[in-house]
Design an enzyme around this catalytic site. Structure first.
Site, PDB file in Angstrom:
ATOM      1  N   ASP A 567      41.794  32.360  42.049  1.00 16.43           N
ATOM      2  CA  ASP A 567      41.749  33.798  41.805  1.00 16.43           C
ATOM      3  C   ASP A 567      42.609  34.689  42.717  1.00 16.43           C
ATOM      4  O   ASP A 567      43.426  35.449  42.251  1.00 16.43           O
ATOM      5  CB  ASP A 567      40.298  34.292  41.900  1.00 16.43           C
ATOM      6  CG  ASP A 567      39.382  33.503  40.986  1.00 16.43           C
ATOM      7  OD1 ASP A 567      39.856  32.550  40.339  1.00 16.43           O
ATOM      8  OD2 ASP A 567      38.181  33.841  40.912  1.00 16.43           O
ATOM      9  N   GLU A 771      30.302  25.378  47.301  1.00 14.76           N
ATOM     10  CA  GLU A 771      31.469  25.702  46.481  1.00 14.76           C
ATOM     11  C   GLU A 771      32.770  25.449  47.257  1.00 14.76           C
ATOM     12  O   GLU A 771      33.745  24.951  46.715  1.00 14.76           O
ATOM     13  CB  GLU A 771      31.386  27.180  46.081  1.00 14.76           C
ATOM     14  CG  GLU A 771      32.487  27.647  45.159  1.00 14.76           C
ATOM     15  CD  GLU A 771      32.332  29.117  44.786  1.00 14.76           C
ATOM     16  OE1 GLU A 771      31.499  29.819  45.416  1.00 14.76           O
ATOM     17  OE2 GLU A 771      33.037  29.570  43.876  1.00 14.76           O
TER      18      GLU A 771
END
Ligand SMILES: *[C@@H]1O[C@H](CO)[C@@H](O)[C@H](O)[C@H]1NC(C)=O
Ligand SMILES: *[C@@H]1O[C@H](CO)[C@@H](O)[C@H](O)[C@H]1NC(C)=O
Length: 804
Positions: A567, A771
């Site tokens: 991102d 994550e």
């Protein structure tokens, strides 16, 4: 050169197989039946701590879920657990071992509610019947918490029913239900206690508010509201409590658990939705079973004793399968790996419902503000069988994550992996070739997604990881079949087989043939949509290049490039319509190579030639457009007509600059390999004792903004790096200088070691996989219990070589 050799080998295999394809239709049918049976029932509502529904049953599924809270005080109801939620701050939740074909064991340690829950799930061998065993015990017996558990069940669908079985005995310890539905047929459910004491202290509150026995009643709830069971429970409970308070009844505090029993205050008529609430005295453990049997089944689970036997068979079978696939000597690391894999598998869900799509909003290529998708329509219903990145935070299908999940899963259950791929590929739209990058199906799935992210748009792509996975599977199946043989080619239907497709690759080829046109549409959608503009600049660029094979991600903004999957990784500033992205080109390369391999397997000679040419062009373009010789890095580029040098390199060392290497697009004899090895081993840039950093410490964007892909260590990319190092440097015939080879081998060992020791350390301390991992101290960061692609650590531990 190596491309052509591979081509010859694979086309030879496919012509051998071609002869066998004749009578595979019937086998494929049988294989499909077996798969359907063994995957019918599982806790496929993976967004719940424990929630069951059947797969592929869309009109009339049986839905079940478990909730619990502490009934020793009124505010305990606020800590009613249902959907997995990191805000609940459980000390642990998740599977210790699990496989949807077999079942497994989930452990939940809920400190705030002082509850230790252990749930076993097991199925009859033919997959028709199942049992869930729910065991609970106080974490600290001196604490005065009173656990109250609520089971809810609903039989969806018109003409279906689920009701108390009047022919069977109902008592305090046993509730018998019988149900019937079009797709599921007739069945029975028995909910019965094995041990434990209901809470019976304090005077009774009212005849229908008595915690010394379970509360059970049914009513009707619309099918699409069943997932709101928690709200329904809380609303009904509040109403009941208010009524007692208003009536001015004096309450003994010891009777609170009775007050917090649910009752049918409004005398709703019986229906398909059932609440069963059990409140236990917390001083001792309790246990109850929920057993589902299809009527007339040849393998019924007749009693709790039989469930016990089934559970122990399941548990040892799970161990045996894990040991069979992964060899990990260290027992602690093995436990870590087994549990991590179990949680990846435990994320597998079955989703059915509508999705929101905006097909109207056009993307203005000149502007890079965030685009609101306001023209959403509901489409579908669609269905998806998929794993999820995180049961708490991302309980839905993600196109780019799923390819990584499957790279892990295919080492454990090859056939299951294809089943999931098929489900995704089925969603490719015939006319457009599009699949949404996030699949958010139905209102239950949507309830976890902020409104602004719910809507999908066909202009937006993501890295095509699913094709990467499919092509690896085809290659593997064909290779294995050449080596292994003398094995029987009989279909095994008695055991629960997981590698049938490896034994019978012609079944896989048959599927490839069927799906090829769709994949081709998908390929065209992706490459047409993400193709960059170079033609108009080609002269001023003065480069030898192939203008068709240039790519960029549509939909980037000033700060983010969500389609790339990375991102906030830095890109050209300001954004420009003419920029070209090296990772987009690399993914186009992977996709082309995958399509080429599939065509090879199918013997589509002309397609193979066409795609091989495109692949070559892409590999050329990587070097002629994106390689920056000064910094020895692959870089994004932008075009600036005002400069002498029209092409401007946008270089940020890290995951994107390494993408051509990570995706094995760089030829094995390339002189560039040494630069990648150097960068990956450089402690002043991206090497750390926790793994390889997403962005170089020397980059001006390092640790800025959200610090998402600007520093932290991500396991999916680290896995690709290790796999590529093995690919380039494992063979004795590799074509690199001795110093680079030595360095690469050392790097491989160190990187593997670092990833394992840090992830294990974090898991050992707090029980979770994350994550990503902090680049400065190795701590888990981002979403907790992220057993999506971070579970690739299992392959790192158990499949990749320890050293090269
Ligand atoms: C397996 O289930 C799918 C989905 O319901 C169905 O389309 C398919 O025909 C089934 N396969 C067999 C062999 O029964
Ligand atoms: C939870 O209960 C199980 C089963 O008795 C036990 O093995 C485990 O140690 C308990 N865990 C904790 C944290 O108390």
């Amino acid at each position: 050169m190596h491309l052509n050799l591979a081509f010859v080998a694979i086309s030879a295999i496919s012509s051998v197989l071609g002869a066998e394809l004749g009578n595979s239709g019937a086998d494929f049918e049988e294989y499909g039946k077996h798969t359907n049976q063994s995957l019918l029932w599982a806790p496929y509502r993976s967004n719940c701590y424990f929630g069951i529904r059947p797969r592929n049953v869309n009109e009339s599924p049986l839905m079940m879920g478990l909730m619990w809270f502490d009934s020793s005080e009124v505010k305990g109801v606020n800590q009613l657990r249902h959907f997995v939620d990191t805000g609940d701050k459980l000390d642990k939740y998740g599977y210790e071992s699990y496989d949807p074909r077999l079942g497994g064991k989930e452990v939940i340690i809920d400190g705030a509610n002082n509850l230790n829950l252990t749930i076993h799930f097991a199925k009859s061998r033919n997959g028709e019947n199942w049992g869930a065993r729910i065991y609970g015990a106080p974490l600290d017996a001196s604490k005065a918490k009173i656990p109250s558990l609520i089971l809810y069940l609903n039989q969806n669908g018109e003409g279906s029913h689920l009701s108390t079985d009047l022919l069977k005995r109902q008592d305090k310890k046993t509730i018998n239900l019988e149900g019937s539905a079009l797709e599921l047929g007739d069945y029975e459910i028995k909910i019965s206690d094995n041990f434990g004491q209901y809470y019976e202290r304090g005077p009774s509150v009212a005849h229908d508010l008595d915690s010394s026995k379970p509360s059970h009643f049914s009513f009707n709830v619309p099918d699409d509201e069943v997932w709101k069971a928690r709200d329904i429970f809380q609303t009904m409970l509040t109403e009941s409590v208010q009524k007692m308070v208003l009536s001015g009844t004096k309450m003994n505090p010891l009777s609170l658990p009775s007050l917090l029993m649910i009752r049918n205050l409004n005398n709703f008529a019986p229906g398909n939705f059932h609440f069963v609430q059990k409140t236990f005295d917390s001083h001792q453990p309790f246990e109850f079973d929920v057993i589902f049997n299809k009527k007339g089944s040849k393998q019924p689970i007749r009693s709790s004793g039989e469930l016990t036997t089934l559970i122990s068979w399941t548990m040892s079978e799970l161990d045996a399968r894990f040991n069979n696939k992964f060899s990990i000597a260290d027992p602690d690391l093995k436990r870590f790996a087994q549990e991590t894999l179990a949680n990846l598998m435990g994320g597998i869900g079955y989703f059915h419902g509508t999705q929101k799509v905006d097909r109207t909003t056009e993307f203005d290529e000149e502007q890079f503000e965030k685009i609101d998708l306001k023209e959403a329509r509901e489409e579908g219903p669609l269905q998806l069988f998929s794993s999820v990145p995180s049961r708490a935070f991302f309980p839905r299908g993600f196109y780019w994550d799923e390819g990584f999940h499957l790279l892990q899963m295919k080492e454990y259950d090859f056939d299951l992996t294809l089943e999931i791929l098929q489900s995704w590929f089925a969603l490719i739209e015939d006319d457009s070739g599009w699949i949404a990058r996030e699949l958010i199906l139905g209102s239950e799935a949507r309830s976890k997604v902020p409104e602004e992210f719910q809507v999908q748009n066909p202009n937006i792509a993501n890295p095509p990881t699913l094709l990467l996975c499919f092509s690896e599977m085809l290659t593997l199946a064909l290779e294995e079949n050449l080596i292994d043989d003398g094995l029987s080619h009989e279909m095994s239907v008695t055991g629960v087989e997981t590698g049938e497709l490896l034994r019978r690759p012609e079944l896989l080829t048959l599927y490839a043939e069927k799906i090829y046109p769709k994949l081709l549409r998908h390929y065209e959608w992706w490459t047409d949509g993400q193709r960059g503009y170079a033609e108009e600049y080609i002269e001023s660029l003065g480069l030898k290049m192939h203008p068709e094979e240039v790519f960029r991600w549509v939909g980037r903004t000033f700060t983010h490039c969500l389609p790339s999957g990375l991102d906030d990784y830095p890109r050209a500033q300001p954004p420009d319509v003419a920029e070209l992205h090296v990772d987009a080109l690399s993914w186009a390369g992977v996709m082309t190579r995958s399509m080429k391999q599939i065509s090879q397997v199918l013997g589509l000679t002309e397609e193979v030639q066409r795609l091989a040419k495109i692949e070559e062009n892409i590999v050329d373009n990587l070097d002629s457009i994106h390689w920056n010789e000064q910094s020895h890095t692959y870089c994004d580029v932008t075009i600036d007509d005002d400069l002498d040098e029209v092409r401007k390199f946008v270089c940020h060392e890290g995951y994107i600059s390494l993408m051509p290497f990570a995706l094995k697009l760089v030829p094995k004899d390339s002189e560039k390999l040494k630069w990648f090895v150097e960068l990956m081993g450089d402690t002043t840039k991206i090497f750390s004792e926790y793994g390889i950093l997403s962005l170089s410490k020397q980059d001006s964007y390092f640790e800025t903004g959200e610090i998402y892909w600007r520093g932290p260590v991500w396991i999916n990319m680290n896995y690709l790096f290790l796999d590529s190092l093995a690919f380039y440097f494992q063979d004795s015939d590799q074509q690199q200088d001795a110093i680079t080879v030595t360095k690469a081998k050392q790097l491989y060992r160190d990187l593997r070691e670092n990833l394992i020791s840090n992830m294990y350390k974090v898991w050992d301390e707090d029980g979770y996989v994350y994550e990503n991992y902090n680049h400065n101290n190795g701590r888990g960061s981002g979403v907790q219990h992220f057993t999506g692609w971070s579970s690739l650590i299992v392959n790192i531990l158990g499949r990749l070589p320890e050293e090269l």
